[in-house]
Design a protein around this motif. Structure first.
Motif, PDB file in Angstrom:
ATOM      1  N   PRO A  92      21.068 -34.708   9.471  1.00 34.09           N
ATOM      2  CA  PRO A  92      20.561 -34.136   9.821  1.00 34.09           C
ATOM      3  C   PRO A  92      19.528 -34.449  11.623  1.00 34.09           C
ATOM      4  O   PRO A  92      19.128 -35.512  11.398  1.00 34.09           O
ATOM      5  N   GLY A  93      19.548 -34.051  12.466  1.00 36.51           N
ATOM      6  CA  GLY A  93      19.491 -34.074  13.385  1.00 36.51           C
ATOM      7  C   GLY A  93      20.307 -34.419  14.943  1.00 36.51           C
ATOM      8  O   GLY A  93      19.652 -35.024  15.925  1.00 36.51           O
ATOM      9  N   TYR A  94      21.841 -34.975  14.915  1.00 34.79           N
ATOM     10  CA  TYR A  94      22.516 -35.319  15.507  1.00 34.79           C
ATOM     11  C   TYR A  94      23.476 -34.579  15.770  1.00 34.79           C
ATOM     12  O   TYR A  94      23.817 -33.889  14.874  1.00 34.79           O
ATOM     13  N   MET A  95      24.148 -34.542  16.448  1.00 29.70           N
ATOM     14  CA  MET A  95      25.102 -34.009  16.891  1.00 29.70           C
ATOM     15  C   MET A  95      26.769 -34.308  18.235  1.00 29.70           C
ATOM     16  O   MET A  95      26.171 -35.441  17.994  1.00 29.70           O
ATOM     17  N   GLY A  96      27.698 -34.546  18.437  1.00 29.05           N
ATOM     18  CA  GLY A  96      28.227 -34.650  18.655  1.00 29.05           C
ATOM     19  C   GLY A  96      29.589 -34.857  18.420  1.00 29.05           C
ATOM     20  O   GLY A  96      29.485 -35.552  16.952  1.00 29.05           O
ATOM     21  N   THR A  97      31.050 -35.855  18.654  1.00 24.51           N
ATOM     22  CA  THR A  97      32.207 -35.915  18.054  1.00 24.51           C
ATOM     23  C   THR A  97      31.798 -37.360  17.209  1.00 24.51           C
ATOM     24  O   THR A  97      32.596 -37.437  16.225  1.00 24.51           O
ATOM     25  N   ARG A  98      30.865 -38.227  17.791  1.00 18.21           N
ATOM     26  CA  ARG A  98      30.443 -39.597  17.363  1.00 18.21           C
ATOM     27  C   ARG A  98      29.008 -39.508  16.610  1.00 18.21           C
ATOM     28  O   ARG A  98      28.501 -40.417  16.844  1.00 18.21           O
ATOM     29  N   CYS A  99      28.228 -38.154  16.738  1.00 20.68           N
ATOM     30  CA  CYS A  99      26.930 -38.211  16.017  1.00 20.68           C
ATOM     31  C   CYS A  99      26.032 -38.935  16.858  1.00 20.68           C
ATOM     32  O   CYS A  99      24.933 -39.355  16.484  1.00 20.68           O
ATOM     33  N   GLU A 100      26.420 -39.501  18.323  1.00 23.78           N
ATOM     34  CA  GLU A 100      26.182 -40.217  18.764  1.00 23.78           C
ATOM     35  C   GLU A 100      24.818 -38.748  19.739  1.00 23.78           C
ATOM     36  O   GLU A 100      23.817 -39.843  20.402  1.00 23.78           O
ATOM     37  N   LYS A 101      24.729 -38.196  19.639  1.00 24.21           N
ATOM     38  CA  LYS A 101      23.947 -36.808  20.479  1.00 24.21           C
ATOM     39  C   LYS A 101      22.865 -36.749  19.557  1.00 24.21           C
ATOM     40  O   LYS A 101      23.197 -35.799  18.934  1.00 24.21           O
ATOM     41  N   ARG A 102      20.915 -36.392  20.256  1.00 26.90           N
ATOM     42  CA  ARG A 102      19.908 -36.491  19.225  1.00 26.90           C
ATOM     43  C   ARG A 102      19.721 -34.551  19.573  1.00 26.90           C
ATOM     44  O   ARG A 102      20.442 -34.048  20.879  1.00 26.90           O
TER      45      ARG A 102
END
Length: 274
Positions: A92-102
């Motif tokens: 929770p709290g992250y997004m992006g193909t590698r979960c690199e974005k808040r």
């Protein structure tokens, strides 16, 4: 046996995706919309599924056809990926193909799908949506201002202002009443100044004095006001008694003066006739 899994007048048609066996009379027992082999009935699992009946997702860390592919490294992932596509499963709290974005401002939760509900410029915690109030505000959605006498983050600090002053809820700075100054409003205006922040200058006529709150007033009025302020806790009956005594003293003085004036007028008349 070669044509047992075919149907039609000439056995020219292969069994449908959900049937198998002689004359295609047996049903496949594969779950999650998976098909079976038209000859053996063995389930042929699609990408992301495994097990005899394709009822199980790929084990954590794997994905794809036969679960033979390994998940990529995810910066803020939960250690797994989508069992079919290999897309990182972000915490929770992250997004992006590698979960690199808040999560962007105003969003929180898994894949940042939730919307923050915070007021007065407050942000929210990207993980659980908890509002992070700015100084001077409190409440679940930061909609409640600090009560008088408190200030700061979540109104945790107490104001230290004197002489009826209030403090600003965000930083605790004292807002002095007219006639007072200083960081705590403990200092009276300097002689000759009055009003808000002691910024106004007195220019009083003869017989008047500069009151630090309102400016020029008659000196006796100021004395009475100071007496009223200093003796605000006196018994009202005592004050009434004092007022009556003062009134009687003034009345007696007037009577004596009137009597004396008449005596003088009589004496003057007597002297003029001699």
């Amino acid at each position: 046996m070669l044509f047992m899994s075919q149907t039609g007048a000439r056995c020219e048609s292969q069994c449908s995706s959900m049937t198998w066996g002689q004359n295609c009379q047996r049903e496949c027992r594969c779950l999650n919309n998976n098909t079976c082999h038209h000859l053996t009935g063995k389930c042929m699992c699609a990408r992301g599924w495994t097990g005899v009946d394709c009822s199980q997702k790929c084990p954590p860390g794997t994905f794809g056809l036969g679960c033979e592919e390994q998940c990529s490294y995810c910066l803020y992932g939960d250690g797994t990926c989508n069992h079919m596509t290999g897309q990182c499963n972000c915490i929770p709290g992250y997004m992006g193909t590698r979960c690199e974005k808040r999560c962007p401002k105003g969003r929180w939760g898994i894949d940042c799908k939730e919307r923050c509900v915070c007021e007065h410029g407050a942000a929210c915690n990207q993980t659980d949506g908890h509002c992070l109030c700015l100084p001077g505000w409190t409440g679940d959605d930061c909609s409640i201002p600090c009560m008088n006498g408190t200030y700061g983050f979540y109104c945790q600090h107490n104001c230290n202002c004197q002489n009826g002053a209030t403090c600003q809820p965000n930083n605790g700075l004292c807002r002095c009443q007219p006639g007072w100054m200083g960081s705590k409003c403990a200092d009276v205006c300097p002689e000759g100044f009055y009003g808000d922040h002691c910024m106004q200058v007195c220019d009083c006529s003869y017989g008047m004095v500069c009151d630090p709150k309102v400016g020029c007033i008659v000196e006796n009025i100021k004395a009475a006001a100071e007496l009223s302020t200093n003796d605000s806790t006196l018994n009202p009956w005592f004050i009434t008694g004092v007022s009556i005594v003062v009134f009687l003293a003034i009345l007696i003085t007037i009577c004596i003066a009137t009597h004396y004036k008449k005596k003088m007028e009589q004496l003057s008349t007597d002297l003029s006739t001699v």
